[in-house]
Design a protein around this motif. Structure first.
Motif, mmCIF file in Angstrom:
data_model
loop_
_atom_site.group_PDB
_atom_site.id
_atom_site.type_symbol
_atom_site.label_atom_id
_atom_site.label_comp_id
_atom_site.label_asym_id
_atom_site.label_seq_id
_atom_site.Cartn_x
_atom_site.Cartn_y
_atom_site.Cartn_z
ATOM 1 N N ILE A 37 -27.567 -3.198 23.024
ATOM 2 C CA ILE A 37 -28.267 -2.048 22.458
ATOM 3 C C ILE A 37 -29.575 -2.560 21.862
ATOM 4 O O ILE A 37 -29.599 -3.585 21.183
ATOM 5 N N ASN A 38 -30.662 -1.875 22.128
ATOM 6 C CA ASN A 38 -32.025 -2.247 21.744
ATOM 7 C C ASN A 38 -32.548 -3.474 22.493
ATOM 8 O O ASN A 38 -33.625 -3.977 22.172
ATOM 9 N N GLY A 39 -31.814 -3.947 23.497
ATOM 10 C CA GLY A 39 -32.316 -5.023 24.350
ATOM 11 C C GLY A 39 -33.483 -4.522 25.187
ATOM 12 O O GLY A 39 -33.618 -3.327 25.440
ATOM 13 N N SER A 40 -34.313 -5.438 25.638
ATOM 14 C CA SER A 40 -35.547 -5.055 26.329
ATOM 15 C C SER A 40 -35.550 -5.468 27.796
ATOM 16 O O SER A 40 -35.074 -6.545 28.154
ATOM 17 N N LEU A 41 -36.113 -4.598 28.599
ATOM 18 C CA LEU A 41 -36.476 -4.916 29.979
ATOM 19 C C LEU A 41 -37.990 -5.032 29.997
ATOM 20 O O LEU A 41 -38.695 -4.115 29.577
ATOM 21 N N VAL A 42 -38.510 -6.165 30.488
ATOM 22 C CA VAL A 42 -39.941 -6.368 30.617
ATOM 23 C C VAL A 42 -40.185 -6.776 32.064
ATOM 24 O O VAL A 42 -39.598 -7.751 32.547
ATOM 25 N N CYS A 43 -41.024 -6.013 32.758
ATOM 26 C CA CYS A 43 -41.208 -6.327 34.176
ATOM 27 C C CYS A 43 -42.550 -5.812 34.695
ATOM 28 O O CYS A 43 -43.201 -4.983 34.070
ATOM 29 N N GLU A 44 -42.919 -6.363 35.837
ATOM 30 C CA GLU A 44 -44.061 -5.876 36.599
ATOM 31 C C GLU A 44 -43.675 -5.971 38.065
ATOM 32 O O GLU A 44 -43.053 -6.944 38.504
ATOM 33 N N PHE A 45 -44.034 -4.943 38.823
ATOM 34 C CA PHE A 45 -43.719 -4.936 40.249
ATOM 35 C C PHE A 45 -44.603 -3.911 40.936
ATOM 36 O O PHE A 45 -45.335 -3.175 40.294
ATOM 37 N N GLY A 46 -44.534 -3.891 42.263
ATOM 38 C CA GLY A 46 -45.348 -2.957 43.035
ATOM 39 C C GLY A 46 -45.026 -1.525 42.674
ATOM 40 O O GLY A 46 -43.866 -1.135 42.640
ATOM 41 N N GLY A 47 -46.074 -0.749 42.413
ATOM 42 C CA GLY A 47 -45.895 0.643 42.030
ATOM 43 C C GLY A 47 -46.364 1.599 43.111
ATOM 44 O O GLY A 47 -46.894 1.190 44.150
ATOM 45 N N TYR A 48 -46.170 2.864 42.850
ATOM 46 C CA TYR A 48 -46.499 3.916 43.804
ATOM 47 C C TYR A 48 -47.924 3.748 44.333
ATOM 48 O O TYR A 48 -48.862 3.644 43.553
ATOM 49 N N GLY A 49 -48.045 3.677 45.641
ATOM 50 C CA GLY A 49 -49.344 3.515 46.284
ATOM 51 C C GLY A 49 -49.689 2.073 46.625
ATOM 52 O O GLY A 49 -50.725 1.810 47.232
ATOM 53 N N CYS A 50 -48.827 1.131 46.264
ATOM 54 C CA CYS A 50 -49.103 -0.281 46.513
ATOM 55 C C CYS A 50 -49.254 -0.544 48.012
ATOM 56 O O CYS A 50 -48.406 -0.143 48.802
#
Length: 160
Positions: A37-50
């Motif tokens: 609980i309150n843990g974090s997801l931090v990410c970057e990846f290809g998004g819409y239109g990539c």
């Protein structure tokens, strides 16, 4: 994609992976289950239109040859709430990416666009790639440099 962790963690980090995963719901459910609980997801990846300019041009060349172009990447907009994750920060942004060398676009297609070419002989594959590169050159080649039209999602979310 689904995964399990031996115990819940404070944070999960990922860079440039999520757009390769077919089962986004399974992935996000696994992330939710893996976070405290309150843990974090931090990410970057290809998004819409990539890389849409590249893929839409490949699709046109395939269709001109009466072939189906199968899109195998998942480039989403920003959606997490249905998986119990609250977005803390999110940005969808263009990130033009230089490709190396005069054959940069050809090399990129050969490296990353594999599934649509399965079952085609090499001469047809090369013809499609050559036609695609020719069509893309006025759009994505400037000052001696090829660019891929990447779009990225960068986000931080918290398990609620």
């Amino acid at each position: 994609m689904k995964f399990t962790l031996n115990e819940q963690v404070d944070a999960i980090f990922s860079n440039a992976v999520f757009h390769w995963i077919d089962n986004q719901d399974g992935l996000l459910d696994s992330i939710y289950n893996g976070l405290k609980i309150n843990g974090s997801l931090v990410c970057e990846f290809g998004g819409y239109g990539c890389t849409e300019t590249i893929h839409s041009t490949l699709q046109k060349v395939f269709e001109a040859m009466a072939l189906e172009y199968k899109r195998t990447f998942y480039f989403p907009t920003i959606i997490l709430k249905k998986h119990g994750l609250q977005t803390v920060y999110a940005a969808l942004f263009d990130r033009k990416t230089a490709l190396i060398g005069e054959d940069g676009m050809k090399n990129w297609i050969e490296m990353f666009v594999i599934q649509p070419f399965k079952g085609l002989d090499d001469s047809l594959k090369n013809e499609i790639i050559d036609e695609t590169v020719k069509s893309l050159k006025p759009i994505l080649y400037q000052n001696g440099v090829w660019d891929a039209d990447y779009v990225r999602i960068r986000l931080k979310a918290r398990k609620i």
